[in-house]
Design a protein around this motif. Structure first.
Motif, PDB file in Angstrom:
ATOM      1  N   GLY A   1     -49.224 -46.653  10.388  1.00 21.26           N
ATOM      2  CA  GLY A   1     -49.970 -46.893   9.170  1.00 21.26           C
ATOM      3  C   GLY A   1     -51.261 -47.613   9.485  1.00 21.26           C
ATOM      4  O   GLY A   1     -51.987 -47.264  10.413  1.00 21.26           O
TER       5      GLY A   1
ATOM      6  N   LEU B   1     -50.523 -46.561   3.392  1.00 21.65           N
ATOM      7  CA  LEU B   1     -49.668 -46.074   4.465  1.00 21.65           C
ATOM      8  C   LEU B   1     -50.472 -45.507   5.629  1.00 21.65           C
ATOM      9  O   LEU B   1     -49.932 -45.300   6.709  1.00 21.65           O
ATOM     10  N   LYS B   2     -51.748 -45.225   5.397  1.00 21.35           N
ATOM     11  CA  LYS B   2     -52.594 -44.678   6.454  1.00 21.35           C
ATOM     12  C   LYS B   2     -54.051 -44.843   6.054  1.00 21.35           C
ATOM     13  O   LYS B   2     -54.357 -45.121   4.889  1.00 21.35           O
TER      14      LYS B   2
ATOM     15  N   TRP C   1     -47.132 -60.795  -0.992  1.00 21.93           N
ATOM     16  CA  TRP C   1     -48.299 -59.936  -0.808  1.00 21.93           C
ATOM     17  C   TRP C   1     -49.456 -60.463  -1.651  1.00 21.93           C
ATOM     18  O   TRP C   1     -49.268 -60.885  -2.789  1.00 21.93           O
TER      19      TRP C   1
ATOM     20  N   GLN D   1     -42.719 -49.111   8.259  1.00 24.56           N
ATOM     21  CA  GLN D   1     -43.780 -49.108   9.269  1.00 24.56           C
ATOM     22  C   GLN D   1     -43.916 -50.471   9.943  1.00 24.56           C
ATOM     23  O   GLN D   1     -44.195 -50.556  11.140  1.00 24.56           O
TER      24      GLN D   1
ATOM     25  N   SER E   1     -55.323 -56.056   6.080  1.00 24.87           N
ATOM     26  CA  SER E   1     -53.967 -56.166   5.589  1.00 24.87           C
ATOM     27  C   SER E   1     -53.489 -57.575   5.845  1.00 24.87           C
ATOM     28  O   SER E   1     -53.936 -58.226   6.785  1.00 24.87           O
TER      29      SER E   1
ATOM     30  N   ARG F   1     -43.909 -48.604   3.680  1.00 23.78           N
ATOM     31  CA  ARG F   1     -44.744 -49.604   4.367  1.00 23.78           C
ATOM     32  C   ARG F   1     -43.862 -50.618   5.085  1.00 23.78           C
ATOM     33  O   ARG F   1     -44.186 -51.056   6.205  1.00 23.78           O
ATOM     34  N   THR F   2     -42.751 -51.013   4.475  1.00 27.49           N
ATOM     35  CA  THR F   2     -41.819 -51.928   5.140  1.00 27.49           C
ATOM     36  C   THR F   2     -41.262 -51.292   6.405  1.00 27.49           C
ATOM     37  O   THR F   2     -41.143 -51.954   7.442  1.00 27.49           O
TER      38      THR F   2
ATOM     39  N   MET G   1     -43.419 -45.792  -1.572  1.00 25.43           N
ATOM     40  CA  MET G   1     -44.495 -46.208  -0.682  1.00 25.43           C
ATOM     41  C   MET G   1     -44.320 -47.649  -0.212  1.00 25.43           C
ATOM     42  O   MET G   1     -44.645 -47.982   0.936  1.00 25.43           O
TER      43      MET G   1
ATOM     44  N   VAL H   1     -51.834 -51.621  -0.949  1.00 25.16           N
ATOM     45  CA  VAL H   1     -50.846 -51.145   0.020  1.00 25.16           C
ATOM     46  C   VAL H   1     -51.236 -49.722   0.404  1.00 25.16           C
ATOM     47  O   VAL H   1     -51.339 -48.842  -0.448  1.00 25.16           O
TER      48      VAL H   1
END
Length: 647
Positions: free
Chosen positions: A37, A303-304, A295, A274, A8, A271-272, A267, A301
């Protein structure tokens, strides 16, 4: 390609404080290592008084836009869902009896309605539709749903505008139930009965299901997983309300047309949250633009970490699937089977979205510095002032019911036209406006529909075949017209651009699909016209075009967004996000006054090729060229609009 799953732009840990601060700082560093995440949080900092103040201002600024429902409206939605739930239970019981199931068993097989999307997330606005899922036991088939349940809905006095889309990628029944639009999907589980309190998150529920049922279940499973993965649901909701309003106001909210849909925006906001788990909504909105304006697409992107479930369903994985490597802005759903929610994004729509991200960052920088209020973030953009050349798609039909289906089909195909236009060597941007403009009624002229001047009042809708009107030749008179606009930016000047094949292929594809699905009705037509900016008054109201004029302040903000100050760049570097794809040409930049678009007029009575000289404002027949005055005023120009019609 495995790097795309695990890495990431935010792989660092944000360590703060003095090494000599003892145990307090050790505890703080442990908190900073907290992973939400895929990566550690960028900042665990809590809110300051200014953040609370800005959040209150943000909430107040959202109220005029109708993003919050009243208690009465919320109660009305709950009543509608209750009625729909009882209808589903009644239908499943009746179907069970019809299939020779004992009454005592038919009374217990159950069946449920689950909501997903904005309503389930708690971010729906006033008048918004409801996305719902009908879950039935194994002895109820999809054919039953689209036949007997559809007939049951037709009998309900509260149900209007009922239509079934059985052949869609995700089959759906659409309706207006007592004033609320509802999209109702169907899923048949491999279970004898569906208990009242049944959790759809179990991956094993998908075993032995067909693809359409899995896709239908995906909406509920993804929504529930998003809510589970955000650190603070209330902060997430207010932030998402603001981002969704901003995206709609800026014309980048439409999965169908190649922008981002509701689940994608959810989503990105999740993510923000997180990355900044203790931040308030005002800070989260600002950080949202900081993160995603820089980005490194196509970095996905997530989340997990994707679940290691193997039930045989295709999942997004560029290591395995070659096609996944070409997705431009992958945002991956967190529930199995993981999918890219943005596979419709094209090069043009990504460019548009990224420029709006940069503009959003510039504006929120000013908001956080008290240089302006939140209302500036929600100002509608100046779409029609950005471009000199447009393609206008006009869809017309004889009745309101026909128009509803016809526009839905055409809108689902527009992104294919955008992809085709992007492949043209002379076109750098094909920017479609997601707003569908309702035009005045159409009259026929030589068999071709022509829009009346703005200001005319459409007649009453013709909703039944008996109300359809015919002209002197016995042809159906189109009674309804809708329009989409596509702004074009060209790479070079002094070139002839032939879009005949591109647009005719598009119109033929629409008609082919309509014929295959038995949707095509007499009076339905689709037409594509090339229109210059100074000719837009023939299609749009003067008040709308006046609002579209660029102010000097807006020009400055656009320039700032395109070329951020060094302070913004330094702030971005502190968080280590990667740089976006470079784009040398701005959306509002177009040096194409000398471009000529050549297209073929498909009127059955004519086979002439037309060259439209955009500088002079004329349309010249190749068989008979007439001199024109270069200084002719736009209002007195006898310019003929170039069109491609397919009726």
């Amino acid at each position: 390609m495995s790097k795309m799953w695990t890495s990431s732009p935010y792989s660092h840990t944000n360590h703060q404080g003095n090494q000599n601060a003892g145990k307090t700082n050790e505890h703080q560093n442990q908190q900073n290592l907290k992973t939400l995440g895929m990566t550690s949080a960028i900042s665990m900092a809590g809110p300051k008084p200014i953040d609370i103040e800005k959040t209150n201002e943000l909430k107040e600024s959202l109220i005029p836009y109708g993003v919050f429902e009243s208690e009465v409206e919320m109660h009305h939605r709950m009543e509608i869902l209750g009625q729909l739930h009882r209808l589903v239970r009644q239908w499943i019981r009746d179907e069970s009896l019809r299939k020779n199931m004992p009454p005592s068993v038919a009374d217990t097989v159950g069946g449920n309605i689950y909501t997903f999307g904005s309503y389930r997330l708690g971010v729906h606005h006033r008048g918004a539709d409801i996305d719902a899922l009908c879950v039935a036991p194994r002895h109820i088939d999809r054919t039953d749903y689209f036949q007997s349940f559809y007939e049951l809905l037709k009998m309900q006095p509260q149900v209007k505008d009922l239509r079934a889309v059985e052949d869609a990628f995700v089959p759906v029944i659409k309706m207006n139930f007592d004033g609320i639009e509802i999209d109702l999907l169907f899923a048949r589980l491999a279970l004898k009965e569906i208990p009242d309190s049944f959790d759809l998150r179990d991956d094993m529920l998908l075993k032995n299901l067909d693809q359409k049922c899995v896709r239908s279940l995906n909406g509920c499973r993804v929504t529930d997983e998003i809510l589970r993965l955000v650190p603070n649901i209330e902060n997430f909701r207010l932030t998402l309300r603001a981002i969704k309003l901003w995206a709609k106001r800026h014309g980048i909210y439409s999965n169908t047309l190649g922008y981002l849909g509701g689940v994608s925006w959810a989503m990105l906001v999740a993510r923000t949250c997180q990355l900044y788990p203790n931040a308030l909504p005002a800070t989260l909105v600002h950080k949202f633009f900081l993160v995603f304006s820089q980005w490194k697409w196509p970095q996905p992107v997530l989340l997990k970490q994707p679940d290691s479930v193997n039930l045989g369903f295709p999942v997004w994985d560029p290591r395995v699937n070659l096609a996944d490597r070409f997705h431009l802005m992958p945002i991956i759903t967190p529930a199995y089977p993981q999918q890219n929610s943005t596979f419709n994004v094209s090069a043009s729509t990504r460019t548009v979205i990224m420029e709006e991200f940069r503009l959003g960052l510039a504006i929120t920088d000013e908001i956080m510095l008290n240089k302006c209020g939140w209302e500036r973030l929600f100002e509608a953009p100046n779409y029609f002032s950005r471009y000199r050349h447009f393609i206008v798609l006009l869809a017309s039909s004889a009745s309101s019911n026909d128009q509803l289906q016809w526009c839905g089909l055409i809108e689902s195909k527009i992104r294919h036209l955008i992809n085709t236009l992007e492949r043209n060597q002379h076109i750098t941007i094909a920017h479609v406006n997601p707003e569908c403009f309702n035009s005045v009624p159409l009259h026929t002229n030589g068999g071709q529909p022509l829009a009346l001047p703005p200001g005319a009042t459409p007649p009453a809708a013709a909703d039944t075949p008996g109300d359809v009107k015919l002209n002197d030749k016995g042809e159906v008179i189109p009674n309804h017209c809708s329009m989409w606009f596509i702004g074009l930016v060209f790479e070079k000047t002094n070139v002839n651009v032939d879009l005949t094949y591109d647009i005719s292929t598009f119109t033929k594809a629409v008609h082919f699909q309509a014929e295959n699905t038995s949707m095509l009705r007499e009076g339905m037509s689709i037409e594509a016209r090339h229109v210059r900016r100074k000719e837009l008054h023939q299609y749009l109201s003067p008040s709308l075009l006046r609002r579209e004029r660029l102010t000097s302040g807006t020009k400055r903000r656009l320039a700032d967004a395109q070329h951020p100050p060094n302070a913004q760049a330094n702030q971005a570097n502190n968080s280590q996000p990667s740089q976006p794809p470079k784009k040398t040409k701005r959306l509002s930049e177009s040096s194409t006054e000398d471009v000529s678009i050549i297209s073929y007029n498909e009127d059955s009575n004519s086979s002439n090729m037309y060259e439209v000289n955009l500088q002079n404002g004329t349309s010249t027949n190749h068989e008979e060229r007439k001199p024109t005055e270069k200084n002719e005023h736009p209002s007195t120009s006898n310019a003929q609009t170039n069109s491609i019609a397919c009726t």
